[in-house]
Design a protein around this motif. Structure first.
Motif, PDB file in Angstrom:
ATOM      1  N   LYS A  40      -3.925 -11.253  -4.133  1.00  0.00           N
ATOM      2  CA  LYS A  40      -4.522  -9.941  -3.840  1.00  0.00           C
ATOM      3  C   LYS A  40      -3.561  -8.816  -4.228  1.00  0.00           C
ATOM      4  N   LYS A  55      -3.513  -8.395  -7.986  1.00  0.00           N
ATOM      5  CA  LYS A  55      -4.700  -7.650  -8.445  1.00  0.00           C
ATOM      6  C   LYS A  55      -4.495  -6.146  -8.267  1.00  0.00           C
ATOM      7  N   LYS A  56      -3.943  -5.743  -7.134  1.00  0.00           N
ATOM      8  CA  LYS A  56      -3.679  -4.321  -6.902  1.00  0.00           C
ATOM      9  C   LYS A  56      -2.719  -3.770  -7.952  1.00  0.00           C
ATOM     10  N   LYS A 105      -2.064  -4.984 -11.000  1.00  0.00           N
ATOM     11  CA  LYS A 105      -2.654  -4.978 -12.337  1.00  0.00           C
ATOM     12  C   LYS A 105      -3.751  -3.924 -12.474  1.00  0.00           C
ATOM     13  N   ASP A 106      -4.451  -3.642 -11.385  1.00  0.00           N
ATOM     14  CA  ASP A 106      -5.423  -2.548 -11.418  1.00  0.00           C
ATOM     15  C   ASP A 106      -4.735  -1.212 -11.673  1.00  0.00           C
ATOM     16  N   LYS A 107      -3.539  -1.083 -11.164  1.00  0.00           N
ATOM     17  CA  LYS A 107      -2.776   0.154 -11.322  1.00  0.00           C
ATOM     18  C   LYS A 107      -2.145   0.234 -12.714  1.00  0.00           C
ATOM     19  N   ASN A 108      -1.725  -0.913 -13.235  1.00  0.00           N
ATOM     20  CA  ASN A 108      -1.127  -0.948 -14.572  1.00  0.00           C
ATOM     21  C   ASN A 108      -1.564  -2.224 -15.292  1.00  0.00           C
ATOM     22  N   PRO A 109      -2.663  -2.150 -16.044  1.00  0.00           N
ATOM     23  CA  PRO A 109      -3.204  -3.332 -16.735  1.00  0.00           C
ATOM     24  C   PRO A 109      -2.292  -3.900 -17.818  1.00  0.00           C
ATOM     25  N   LYS A 132       3.173   3.564 -14.591  1.00  0.00           N
ATOM     26  CA  LYS A 132       2.022   3.153 -15.402  1.00  0.00           C
ATOM     27  C   LYS A 132       2.403   3.060 -16.879  1.00  0.00           C
ATOM     28  N   GLU A 136       0.833  -1.206   0.000  1.00  0.00           N
ATOM     29  CA  GLU A 136       0.000   0.000   0.000  1.00  0.00           C
ATOM     30  C   GLU A 136       0.867   1.255   0.000  1.00  0.00           C
TER      31      GLU A 136
END
Length: 443
Positions: A333, A336-337, A339-343, A313, A305
């Motif tokens: 988990k 996922k964090k 990949k959410d930030k950089n797909p 990105k 975090e």
């Protein structure tokens, strides 16, 4: 005694007075230096006379004036300046007794040495120390010291350690308290032996010695598939782990009010087994028992975090995390964090089953290279394999080598060669995960 010098730090006092690698330290202030504790104690003074034997056999007497406790800047060929003391117990839960044949020799050595407790954080039982050695710990102010207590019940401790001299640990801890020595304590909780009410009593007994006893780590018994002929000890499951959490939780609430700290912490494995979330980051204070698996998940979450916004990105890269069963869900988990930030990142994770020691061993720190290679060789493995540093052995047994090596002697280079992928090693606490991912991405 002659103690061969293996390193002289640049800019140190030792370098200034022309001490060199290969010289021998003989005496400090006319006292022989028998081991590393003698050295640390004697070298802390502000005025020293060192007796040094040079490589050509010439004896030098070197006078040094310095600040009290200022380091000389010397390291020695034998890190303890002596051989490590071996364990005289036959504990019912001993992991070394559950190792298969064919591993490197150093892994079969059971150390029980208070010097390693002070220098490297190893836990000791105190059973092989004579009274004069306890007095030496007090004289030299060896603090903190890490003690494997397991139980304060004298007869039960003798039974669990299979040592008729093991029953006096509490008296020795009280002696440390009177002398102002700080202690970190460990309990390996074994169902049917020192669990339930016995565990509660042990924690309460140790709490009576606070703040000399600073904290207690409670870890569950772990079993490999090589326990033939050893004492039968059941493994914790969801129900028994939850029961232990509830017992210790009530004590933690009491000690938070009384001491301002939970005092006793449970290893993350209890919460994973019980399917309960781990306590918050703040709950663990300074993470003093992190090496025992106390608070690893909370620290990992916090560090991710804290650094996730540093993720670059719109850059590409492909990574495969590997871990044991215990941390698998948590790592997913984190993925996922990220990949959410950089797909654009291609990241997956594989759970490595511990075939080497047995499937009951689920922590990443006990994975072996052969299991990693065998279970990944037919999988979709991305360009970079991410492994945590606790999968690799370090410490005094490998002091002559900087090579990172797994429990079965497999190196990073072996894995890279067999899987034809690059291996990236990150801290198990996660603090450098984002940084290392950034360094291995491209536009």
């Amino acid at each position: 005694m002659k103690n061969k010098i293996s390193k002289v730090e640049k800019g140190s006092i030792a370098e200034e007075v022309s001490i060199e690698i290969g010289d021998y330290l003989l005496k400090i202030n006319d006292n022989e230096v028998k081991d590393i504790l003698d050295y640390k104690f004697l070298a802390s003074d502000d005025y020293l006379v060192l007796e040094i034997e040079k490589k050509d056999g010439e004896i030098w007497e070197i006078e040094i004036e310095k600040d009290y406790d200022e380091e000389l800047g010397l390291e020695f060929e034998e890190s303890l300046l002596d051989k490590a003391k071996s364990c005289s117990n036959k504990c019912i839960f001993c992991f070394i007794d559950q190792l298969p044949d064919g591993m490197r020799d150093t892994l079969y050595f059971k150390d029980d040495d208070s010097r390693l407790s002070f220098l490297q954080g190893n836990f000791v039982t105190l059973t092989n120390l004579k009274d004069d050695e306890i007095e030496r710990i007090i004289k030299y102010r060896i603090s903190p010291i890490n003690v494997s207590v397991h139980t304060t019940n004298p007869e039960l401790r003798k039974k669990m350690l299979n040592n008729r001299f093991a029953g006096n640990v509490y008296e020795r801890l009280k002696k440390f308290k009177d002398a102002g020595i700080e202690v970190n304590c460990q309990i390996v909780s074994c169902i049917g032996f020192n669990d339930k009410e016995e565990l509660v009593k042990t924690v309460e007994d140790l709490a009576a010695l606070y703040p000399s006893v600073r904290n207690v780590a409670v870890v569950p018994f772990g079993s490999t598939k090589y326990r033939d002929g050893l004492t039968c000890v059941p493994l914790y499951d969801e129900k028994t782990a939850l029961d232990e959490i509830e017992r210790i939780s009530s004590l933690q609430k009491k000690y938070l009010k009384q001491f301002g700290t939970p005092f006793a912490w449970l290893a993350d494995e209890f919460y994973v087994l019980a399917k309960e979330d781990v306590p918050s980051y703040e709950f663990y204070g300074g993470f003093e028992q992190l090496e025992d698996g106390i608070g690893m998940i909370s620290l990992l979450r916090y560090n991710i975090e804290d650094t996730i916004d540093d993720l670059v990105k719109d850059r590409k890269g492909s990574f495969t995390f590997i871990t044991g069963e215990s941390a698998y869900e948590e790592i997913n988990k984190i993925i996922k964090k990220i990949k959410d930030k950089n797909p654009k990142l291609d990241i997956n994770c594989y759970k490595i089953k511990n075939n080497y020691f047995g499937e009951t061993i689920t922590v990443a720190g006990l994975l072996t290279g052969v299991d990693v290679i065998n279970q990944l060789k037919d999988k979709k493995v991305n360009d970079n394999i991410i492994m945590t540093d606790n999968m690799f052995r370090k410490g005094y047994e490998l002091s002559e080598s900087n090579e990172q090596i797994m429990l079965d002697n497999i190196t990073i280079q072996d894995i890279e060669k067999r899987l034809e992928r690059k291996v990236l090693v990150i801290s198990y606490s996660g603090e450098d995960t984002i940084k290392i991912i950034n360094e291995n991405t491209e536009v």
